[in-house]
Write a protein that holds these residues in place. Sequence first.
Motif, PDB file in Angstrom:
ATOM      1  N   HIS A  51       0.833  -1.201   0.000  1.00  0.00           N
ATOM      2  CA  HIS A  51       0.000   0.000   0.000  1.00  0.00           C
ATOM      3  C   HIS A  51       0.873   1.259   0.000  1.00  0.00           C
ATOM      4  O   HIS A  51       0.605   2.209  -0.757  1.00  0.00           O
ATOM      5  N   LEU A  52       1.917   1.258   0.816  1.00  0.00           N
ATOM      6  CA  LEU A  52       2.806   2.419   0.892  1.00  0.00           C
ATOM      7  C   LEU A  52       3.554   2.628  -0.418  1.00  0.00           C
ATOM      8  O   LEU A  52       3.683   3.762  -0.893  1.00  0.00           O
ATOM      9  N   LEU A  53       4.016   1.551  -1.014  1.00  0.00           N
ATOM     10  CA  LEU A  53       4.709   1.671  -2.300  1.00  0.00           C
ATOM     11  C   LEU A  53       3.763   2.159  -3.386  1.00  0.00           C
ATOM     12  O   LEU A  53       4.156   2.935  -4.267  1.00  0.00           O
ATOM     13  N   GLY A  54       2.503   1.731  -3.314  1.00  0.00           N
ATOM     14  CA  GLY A  54       1.510   2.208  -4.271  1.00  0.00           C
ATOM     15  C   GLY A  54       1.253   3.696  -4.130  1.00  0.00           C
ATOM     16  O   GLY A  54       1.127   4.423  -5.123  1.00  0.00           O
ATOM     17  N   LEU A  55       1.189   4.182  -2.879  1.00  0.00           N
ATOM     18  CA  LEU A  55       1.007   5.618  -2.647  1.00  0.00           C
ATOM     19  C   LEU A  55       2.184   6.420  -3.195  1.00  0.00           C
ATOM     20  O   LEU A  55       1.997   7.473  -3.817  1.00  0.00           O
ATOM     21  N   LEU A  56       3.397   5.920  -2.971  1.00  0.00           N
ATOM     22  CA  LEU A  56       4.580   6.611  -3.492  1.00  0.00           C
ATOM     23  C   LEU A  56       4.525   6.711  -5.010  1.00  0.00           C
ATOM     24  O   LEU A  56       4.854   7.744  -5.590  1.00  0.00           O
ATOM     25  N   ALA A  57       4.093   5.624  -5.651  1.00  0.00           N
ATOM     26  CA  ALA A  57       4.037   5.609  -7.118  1.00  0.00           C
ATOM     27  C   ALA A  57       2.939   6.515  -7.656  1.00  0.00           C
ATOM     28  O   ALA A  57       3.129   7.221  -8.646  1.00  0.00           O
ATOM     29  N   ARG A  58       1.782   6.518  -6.999  1.00  0.00           N
ATOM     30  CA  ARG A  58       0.635   7.279  -7.500  1.00  0.00           C
ATOM     31  C   ARG A  58       0.694   8.751  -7.120  1.00  0.00           C
ATOM     32  O   ARG A  58       0.376   9.621  -7.929  1.00  0.00           O
ATOM     33  N   GLU A  59       1.048   9.015  -5.861  1.00  0.00           N
ATOM     34  CA  GLU A  59       0.922  10.377  -5.333  1.00  0.00           C
ATOM     35  C   GLU A  59       2.271  11.062  -5.123  1.00  0.00           C
ATOM     36  O   GLU A  59       2.326  12.264  -4.847  1.00  0.00           O
ATOM     37  N   GLY A  60       3.352  10.317  -5.214  1.00  0.00           N
ATOM     38  CA  GLY A  60       4.672  10.915  -5.064  1.00  0.00           C
ATOM     39  C   GLY A  60       5.067  11.215  -3.637  1.00  0.00           C
ATOM     40  O   GLY A  60       6.101  11.841  -3.396  1.00  0.00           O
ATOM     41  N   PRO A  72       9.610   9.357  -2.777  1.00  0.00           N
ATOM     42  CA  PRO A  72      10.295   8.329  -3.566  1.00  0.00           C
ATOM     43  C   PRO A  72      11.809   8.507  -3.498  1.00  0.00           C
ATOM     44  O   PRO A  72      12.314   9.633  -3.548  1.00  0.00           O
ATOM     45  N   ALA A  73      12.534   7.412  -3.384  1.00  0.00           N
ATOM     46  CA  ALA A  73      13.997   7.469  -3.371  1.00  0.00           C
ATOM     47  C   ALA A  73      14.519   7.631  -4.786  1.00  0.00           C
ATOM     48  O   ALA A  73      13.957   7.092  -5.744  1.00  0.00           O
ATOM     49  N   SER A  74      15.601   8.388  -4.925  1.00  0.00           N
ATOM     50  CA  SER A  74      16.193   8.592  -6.238  1.00  0.00           C
ATOM     51  C   SER A  74      16.900   7.329  -6.714  1.00  0.00           C
ATOM     52  O   SER A  74      17.605   6.684  -5.937  1.00  0.00           O
ATOM     53  N   PRO A  75      16.744   6.979  -8.001  1.00  0.00           N
ATOM     54  CA  PRO A  75      17.505   5.850  -8.546  1.00  0.00           C
ATOM     55  C   PRO A  75      18.940   6.218  -8.854  1.00  0.00           C
ATOM     56  O   PRO A  75      19.739   5.375  -9.257  1.00  0.00           O
ATOM     57  N   ALA A  76      19.306   7.490  -8.660  1.00  0.00           N
ATOM     58  CA  ALA A  76      20.627   7.985  -9.054  1.00  0.00           C
ATOM     59  C   ALA A  76      21.647   7.920  -7.930  1.00  0.00           C
ATOM     60  O   ALA A  76      22.674   8.590  -7.998  1.00  0.00           O
ATOM     61  N   VAL A  77      21.385   7.131  -6.895  1.00  0.00           N
ATOM     62  CA  VAL A  77      22.338   7.033  -5.793  1.00  0.00           C
ATOM     63  C   VAL A  77      23.172   5.762  -5.869  1.00  0.00           C
ATOM     64  O   VAL A  77      23.982   5.502  -4.989  1.00  0.00           O
ATOM     65  N   VAL A  78      22.993   4.960  -6.902  1.00  0.00           N
ATOM     66  CA  VAL A  78      23.826   3.766  -7.081  1.00  0.00           C
ATOM     67  C   VAL A  78      25.224   4.203  -7.491  1.00  0.00           C
ATOM     68  O   VAL A  78      25.482   5.384  -7.733  1.00  0.00           O
ATOM     69  N   ASP A  79      26.165   3.254  -7.571  1.00  0.00           N
ATOM     70  CA  ASP A  79      27.543   3.637  -7.859  1.00  0.00           C
ATOM     71  C   ASP A  79      27.690   4.193  -9.277  1.00  0.00           C
ATOM     72  O   ASP A  79      26.808   4.073 -10.114  1.00  0.00           O
ATOM     73  N   TYR A  80      28.842   4.817  -9.509  1.00  0.00           N
ATOM     74  CA  TYR A  80      29.079   5.566 -10.747  1.00  0.00           C
ATOM     75  C   TYR A  80      28.885   4.693 -11.982  1.00  0.00           C
ATOM     76  O   TYR A  80      28.232   5.109 -12.954  1.00  0.00           O
TER      77      TYR A  80
END
Length: 252
Positions: A9-18, A58-66
Amino acid sequence: MLAAERRDHLLGLLAREGKVVAKSVAAELGISEDSVRRDLRDLAAEGLCQRVYGGALPASPAVVDYAARQAVAPDGKEKVAAVAAGLVRPQSALILDGGTTALAVARALPQDLDCTVITHSPTIAAALLDHPRAELYLLGGRLFKHSAVTCGAAAVEAAQNVSADLCLIGVTGVHAEAGLTTGDAEEAAMKRALAARAAETYILASSEKIGTASRFRVLPWSKVTGVITDADPRHPVVAQVAGLGVEILPAG
């Protein structure tokens, strides 16, 4: 509701409502706010959200390694880079941040451009070695391998002794309320030091970073000239940022 159902439910809220507002979710599900906060802590530990006061974003996908970041949204980064490179005028001085989008900017600069480039990224400097008319200044310090940039006290001090017409900064998260964020405190401090030395500062923000957040704030919106992004201009976060008086340069 089972813990796994609450998680979905929480992941759905993040996806729908940001965003997730813990108080609202607790009231909706008839559970305590402590239960929601525990669930958000678990999701944050897995890198699936960024906790903020009162809930999560939502967490950024840009925090993975270089190396891994080079495979994230390469088309969007190239579009952003093309617009950013067009801001660099002949005989001007540019402060260019590190990271994969900044590297795309370096590669997009005309090879015969007469300019000065100041950077704390060895990768950026190396990418401009075959630009014969570009004067390069590399700021030294401790190498932060995650982003292939220097940071720390020595790098910040070196940054304080330069000036430029334009600064192009990369971030991992762009959000109207959370602001401009990145995943490391020293890297955030270095970005602030660089931006403070330029007449104008533009943010390089490919669409996957819009509406996300990381742990450390880089700059307040009042210190930013504009945001270059390939995100849809109708994206609610883009509209909110524009409403703050920040120029949006589309890179669609």
